[in-house]
Write a protein that holds these residues in place. Structure first.
Motif, PDB file in Angstrom:
ATOM      1  N   VAL A   1       0.762  -1.390  -0.006  1.00 43.58           N
ATOM      2  CA  VAL A   1      -0.045   0.112   0.196  1.00 43.58           C
ATOM      3  C   VAL A   1       0.891   1.330  -0.043  1.00 43.58           C
ATOM      4  O   VAL A   1       1.739   1.427   0.900  1.00 43.58           O
ATOM      5  CB  VAL A   1      -0.874  -0.100   1.356  1.00 43.58           C
TER       6      VAL A   1
ATOM      7  N   VAL B   1      -1.712  -5.342   2.231  1.00 39.52           N
ATOM      8  CA  VAL B   1      -3.100  -5.921   2.284  1.00 39.52           C
ATOM      9  C   VAL B   1      -3.060  -7.124   1.304  1.00 39.52           C
ATOM     10  O   VAL B   1      -2.248  -7.247   0.281  1.00 39.52           O
ATOM     11  CB  VAL B   1      -4.276  -5.039   1.788  1.00 39.52           C
TER      12      VAL B   1
ATOM     13  N   LEU C   1     -11.095  -2.836   0.365  1.00 42.65           N
ATOM     14  CA  LEU C   1     -11.100  -4.278   1.116  1.00 42.65           C
ATOM     15  C   LEU C   1     -12.503  -5.023   1.220  1.00 42.65           C
ATOM     16  O   LEU C   1     -12.520  -5.903   1.255  1.00 42.65           O
ATOM     17  CB  LEU C   1     -10.705  -4.091   2.762  1.00 42.65           C
TER      18      LEU C   1
ATOM     19  N   SER D   1      -6.906  -1.178   5.609  1.00 43.16           N
ATOM     20  CA  SER D   1      -6.027  -0.726   4.663  1.00 43.16           C
ATOM     21  C   SER D   1      -4.774   0.316   4.934  1.00 43.16           C
ATOM     22  O   SER D   1      -4.141   0.605   4.050  1.00 43.16           O
ATOM     23  CB  SER D   1      -6.706  -0.210   3.422  1.00 43.16           C
TER      24      SER D   1
END
Length: 318
Positions: A37, A105, A94, A100
């Motif tokens: 991320v 993730v 998600l 997140s």
């Protein structure tokens, strides 16, 4: 790579309960994709979750996580997954869980798509939840058609500012309901008309073919501002009076000529691919209020709760 940074909280409460901690890196399950991320955004539902207003859903197995949507790069991919490679820029959501706001993730391929090439990943992170919600609400739930009159309540916020843009892209005449100080901003998003929500009583509004409400209160008053055959989509309910609010929404979805649609979106790959095309065509652009480092997650929640937001508060992870 055994653990990672993530936004956590050990008890329900105000923004100050949030902190940057460490948790195990998620183990990619068969058929899933591990995403590194770069950034995530802060959404209204996360505020309710952190405050404990959704504890029936979130439970008490602390520490709990926050963050719903994200943009980043593929770090690992199941060999049986096609169309994605390590290093690909992706964005997604998600689904019906939080987490997140973290370095990694693990998601199913249906939850992501290639991110737009004409924006940075930080900019891209401001869009998934709000854009997916708006497109589902306006096109799929309300059936907004070119030439119809659309009212967006909460037009300067993270969802509302996107709804204004998508409403124009779908060919509607768009009226935004927002604060006076944000009027010029909402016009920049494409609104044909902007009304000051403090100076305009809901009961005095004109009539609209479609109303999109991002605030969650006074649904019965808004419903009466629908033109014959009009449709209203509510993406939020009155958190202070949940039973009454949800009961009204459910009843309105069945009874009456002007029906109210309420939904909790769970978008998929196809929708995100469409949104990528909207961004790359220039019909939809990211709008960021403030970028916060992960360590300032509490400040980001505090700022969103304070109101007056223009676009999204984004959490920079990488």
């Amino acid at each position: 790579m055994n653990d990672m940074r993530a936004a956590l909280y050990d008890r329900y409460g105000p923004p100050e309960v949030l902190y940057e901690g460490r948790v195990p890196v998620p183990v990619r399950k068969p058929g899933e994709v591990l995403v590194r991320v770069h950034a995530a955004s802060v959404n209204g539902g996360e505020l309710y979750g952190r405050a404990g207003r959704l504890r029936v859903i979130t439970g008490r197995r602390f520490p709990l996580r926050t963050g719903l949507d994200f943009a980043g790069e593929v770090a690992e991919v199941d060999p049986n997954v096609t169309g994605l490679r390590v290093g690909d820029r992706v964005w997604g959501i998600l689904g019906r869980t939080f987490g997140s706001a973290a370095e990694y993730v693990s998601v199913r391929p249906r939850q992501i798509a290639h991110a737009p090439e004409n924006v940075t990943l930080t900019e891209a992170a401001s869009l998934p939840a709000g854009a997916a919600t708006s497109l589902i609400a306006l096109r799929d739930k309300a059936g907004l058609r070119a030439g119809e009159r659309l009212l967006v309540r909460g037009a300067s916020g993270g969802v509302g500012s996107v709804a204004v843009q998508l409403g124009k892209a779908l060919g509607a005449h768009v009226t935004g309901l927002a604060s006076a100080k944000n009027a010029d901003f909402v016009r920049e998003m494409g609104a044909d008309e902007v009304l000051d929500h403090r100076a305009t009583a809901l009961a005095d509004l004109d009539r609209y073919d479609v109303i999109m409400d991002t605030v969650g209160t006074e649904h019965s008053v808004l419903r009466r501002r629908l033109a014959p055959g009009g449709r209203m989509v509510a993406i939020s309910f009155d958190i202070d009076h949940p039973v009454r609010s949800i009961g009204y929404l459910l009843g309105s979805a069945v009874h009456g000529r002007q029906r109210v649609r309420f939904f909790s979106g769970n978008p998929n790959h196809g929708l995100f691919a469409e949104l990528t095309a909207y961004v790359e065509r220039g019909d939809l652009r990211p709008v960021i209020d403030t970028v916060h480092p992960l360590s300032d997650i509490a400040a980001a929640h505090r700022a969103l709760e304070a109101g007056g937001v223009r676009g999204k508060h984004v959490i920079q992870v990488v």
